[in-house]
Design an enzyme around this catalytic site. Structure first.
Site, mmCIF file in Angstrom:
data_model
loop_
_atom_site.group_PDB
_atom_site.id
_atom_site.type_symbol
_atom_site.label_atom_id
_atom_site.label_comp_id
_atom_site.label_asym_id
_atom_site.label_seq_id
_atom_site.Cartn_x
_atom_site.Cartn_y
_atom_site.Cartn_z
ATOM 1 N N SER A 106 39.484 -12.525 88.540
ATOM 2 C CA SER A 106 38.086 -12.907 89.549
ATOM 3 C C SER A 106 38.735 -14.498 88.177
ATOM 4 C CB SER A 106 37.013 -11.940 88.475
ATOM 5 O OG SER A 106 35.907 -12.805 88.930
ATOM 6 N N TYR A 148 32.199 -5.198 85.106
ATOM 7 C CA TYR A 148 33.366 -5.825 85.978
ATOM 8 C C TYR A 148 34.054 -6.904 84.926
ATOM 9 C CZ TYR A 148 35.094 -8.610 89.948
ATOM 10 O OH TYR A 148 36.086 -9.293 91.344
HETATM 11 P P1 NAP Z 1 36.139 -5.147 98.852
HETATM 12 O O1 NAP Z 1 36.110 -5.449 100.213
HETATM 13 O O2 NAP Z 1 35.478 -3.741 98.622
HETATM 14 O O3 NAP Z 1 37.793 -3.846 99.221
HETATM 15 C C1 NAP Z 1 38.051 -3.666 98.130
HETATM 16 C C2 NAP Z 1 39.538 -2.912 98.131
HETATM 17 O O4 NAP Z 1 39.823 -2.354 97.366
HETATM 18 C C3 NAP Z 1 39.668 -2.120 99.342
HETATM 19 O O5 NAP Z 1 40.381 -1.614 100.373
HETATM 20 C C4 NAP Z 1 39.545 -0.256 98.828
HETATM 21 O O6 NAP Z 1 40.221 0.362 99.816
HETATM 22 C C5 NAP Z 1 40.069 -0.462 97.731
HETATM 23 N N1 NAP Z 1 39.864 0.009 96.369
HETATM 24 C C6 NAP Z 1 38.572 0.763 95.563
HETATM 25 N N2 NAP Z 1 38.569 1.213 95.358
HETATM 26 C C7 NAP Z 1 40.004 1.820 95.217
HETATM 27 C C8 NAP Z 1 41.293 2.702 94.760
HETATM 28 N N3 NAP Z 1 40.230 3.930 93.978
HETATM 29 N N4 NAP Z 1 42.081 3.092 94.566
HETATM 30 C C9 NAP Z 1 42.658 2.669 95.682
HETATM 31 N N5 NAP Z 1 42.211 1.826 96.359
HETATM 32 C C10 NAP Z 1 40.945 0.977 95.946
HETATM 33 O O7 NAP Z 1 36.658 -6.360 98.084
HETATM 34 P P2 NAP Z 1 37.191 -7.808 98.065
HETATM 35 O O8 NAP Z 1 36.412 -8.994 98.167
HETATM 36 O O9 NAP Z 1 38.415 -7.838 99.129
HETATM 37 O O10 NAP Z 1 37.687 -7.970 96.433
HETATM 38 C C11 NAP Z 1 39.221 -7.354 95.879
HETATM 39 C C12 NAP Z 1 39.538 -7.942 94.782
HETATM 40 O O11 NAP Z 1 39.298 -9.650 95.204
HETATM 41 C C13 NAP Z 1 38.759 -7.100 93.870
HETATM 42 O O12 NAP Z 1 40.095 -6.633 92.846
HETATM 43 C C14 NAP Z 1 37.797 -8.296 93.447
HETATM 44 O O13 NAP Z 1 37.379 -8.129 92.247
HETATM 45 C C15 NAP Z 1 38.785 -9.667 93.636
HETATM 46 N N6 NAP Z 1 37.927 -10.816 94.135
HETATM 47 C C16 NAP Z 1 36.807 -10.279 94.899
HETATM 48 C C17 NAP Z 1 35.797 -11.600 94.989
HETATM 49 C C18 NAP Z 1 34.887 -12.351 95.893
HETATM 50 O O14 NAP Z 1 34.360 -12.752 95.826
HETATM 51 N N7 NAP Z 1 35.149 -10.952 96.935
HETATM 52 C C19 NAP Z 1 36.235 -12.752 93.583
HETATM 53 C C20 NAP Z 1 36.638 -12.439 92.979
HETATM 54 C C21 NAP Z 1 37.573 -11.271 92.324
HETATM 55 P P3 NAP Z 1 39.208 2.193 99.776
HETATM 56 O O15 NAP Z 1 37.501 1.948 99.606
HETATM 57 O O16 NAP Z 1 40.455 2.221 101.830
HETATM 58 O O17 NAP Z 1 40.334 2.767 98.832
#
Ligand code: NAP
Length: 258
Positions: A144, A157
């Site tokens: 991130s 985070y």
């Molecule tokens: P999201 O919609 O909350 O999705 C998170 C994913 O991680 C889900 O598929 C969830 O699946 C999985 N997950 C969470 N805990 C887990 C565990 N213990 N074991 C296996 N899977 C797990 O998040 P997102 O926004 O797509 O973000 C994805 C990545 O990008 C993250 O690392 C986040 O920090 C990073 N990121 C996001 C943003 C943003 O603006 N969205 C910006 C920068 C970085 P289940 O709940 O089915 O397990």
């Protein structure tokens, strides 16, 4: 014993929704056999159905990435079915807690480090020796912009994402000689469900600060991943690539010029 797959194999963690689902979709479209890891079996099943209908070959594997034994068992099934992956995308992660440093509980700290850091470690620990044996591997860890900068009410985070960046660079240094590259991707604000649910006033304030005046899309993150695992990125190793619409390129738009 089932026959091993010939198509290149990719693992995408956190594939059940958001950015991970977009990455899995793009890699499947490109002909990878994609192992979809997450805990939500129903959501994985829905994505499997959708991608299979579109001609993709995907394999849902329900697994908590923070649990090393569960990861080991899932990877054993994957290896027997498809062989060693060429690509590992560590995307799964959890956000929050939006608390001041002294208000973050030990349980919150441990939970975030368990998924965001130990989860990445569990997958890399399993994959690296196998990628070394095949002489090839592409690892992309989704960090991130908070892996490079700090932020009020985001200490835990930010600490986990800084750890992901440091871990990725160290893997790059240690395993590059074996045909393996490892990079961290540092997105800014990406328009996923979480951001869609945010207060419109908060969204507007964020947009004010982003030079391109919009949020990124999961598909744009998938495009960057696709570059990092594709044929033109072999010399990109140990990078922390920023994609944030220019957010981190300036201090603040509202500071006076002098
Ligand atoms: P999201 O919609 O909350 O999705 C998170 C994913 O991680 C889900 O598929 C969830 O699946 C999985 N997950 C969470 N805990 C887990 C565990 N213990 N074991 C296996 N899977 C797990 O998040 P997102 O926004 O797509 O973000 C994805 C990545 O990008 C993250 O690392 C986040 O920090 C990073 N990121 C996001 C943003 C943003 O603006 N969205 C910006 C920068 C970085 P289940 O709940 O089915 O397990």
């Amino acid at each position: 014993m089932e026959t091993q797959s010939k198509a290149p194999v990719a693992i995408v963690t956190g594939a059940s929704r958001g950015i991970g689902a977009a990455i899995a979709t793009e890699l499947a479209r490109q002909g990878f056999e994609v192992a979809l890891l997450a805990r939500d079996v129903a959501a994985l099943g829905r994505l499997e159905e959708q991608l299979t209908r579109a001609g993709g070959r995907v394999w849902p594997l329900a697994c908590d990435i923070a649990d090393e034994r569960a990861v080991g068992a899932a990877m054993e099934r994957l290896e027997a079915k498809l062989g060693v992956p060429r690509v590992l995308v560590n995307n799964a992660g959890v956000g929050g807690p939006f608390h001041r440093v002294d208000e973050v509980s030990t349980a919150e700290w441990d939970q975030l480090f368990g998924v965001n850091v130990t989860g990445v470690r569990n997958l890399c620990h399993w994959a690296l020796p196998r990628m070394k044996a095949q002489g090839y591997g592409r690892i992309v860890n989704i960090a991130s912009i908070m892996g490079l900068f700090g932020g009020a009410q985001s200490s835990t985070y930010a600490a986990t994402k800084h750890a992901v960046v440091g871990y990725s660079k160290s893997i790059a240094a240690e395993w590059g000689a074996y045909g393996i590259t490892c990079n961290a991707l540092c997105p800014g604000y990406i328009d996923t469900e979480m951001l869609a649910k945010a207060d419109p006033a908060v969204r507007a304030r964020l947009l004010e600060r982003i030079p391109v005046k919009r949020f990124g899309t999961p598909e744009e993150v998938a495009g960057m991943v696709s570059f990092l695992v594709g044929p033109f990125s072999g010399y990109v190793n140990g990078s922390a690539l920023v994609m944030d619409g220019g957010l981190s390129a300036h201090l603040a738009s509202d500071l006076p010029a002098f």
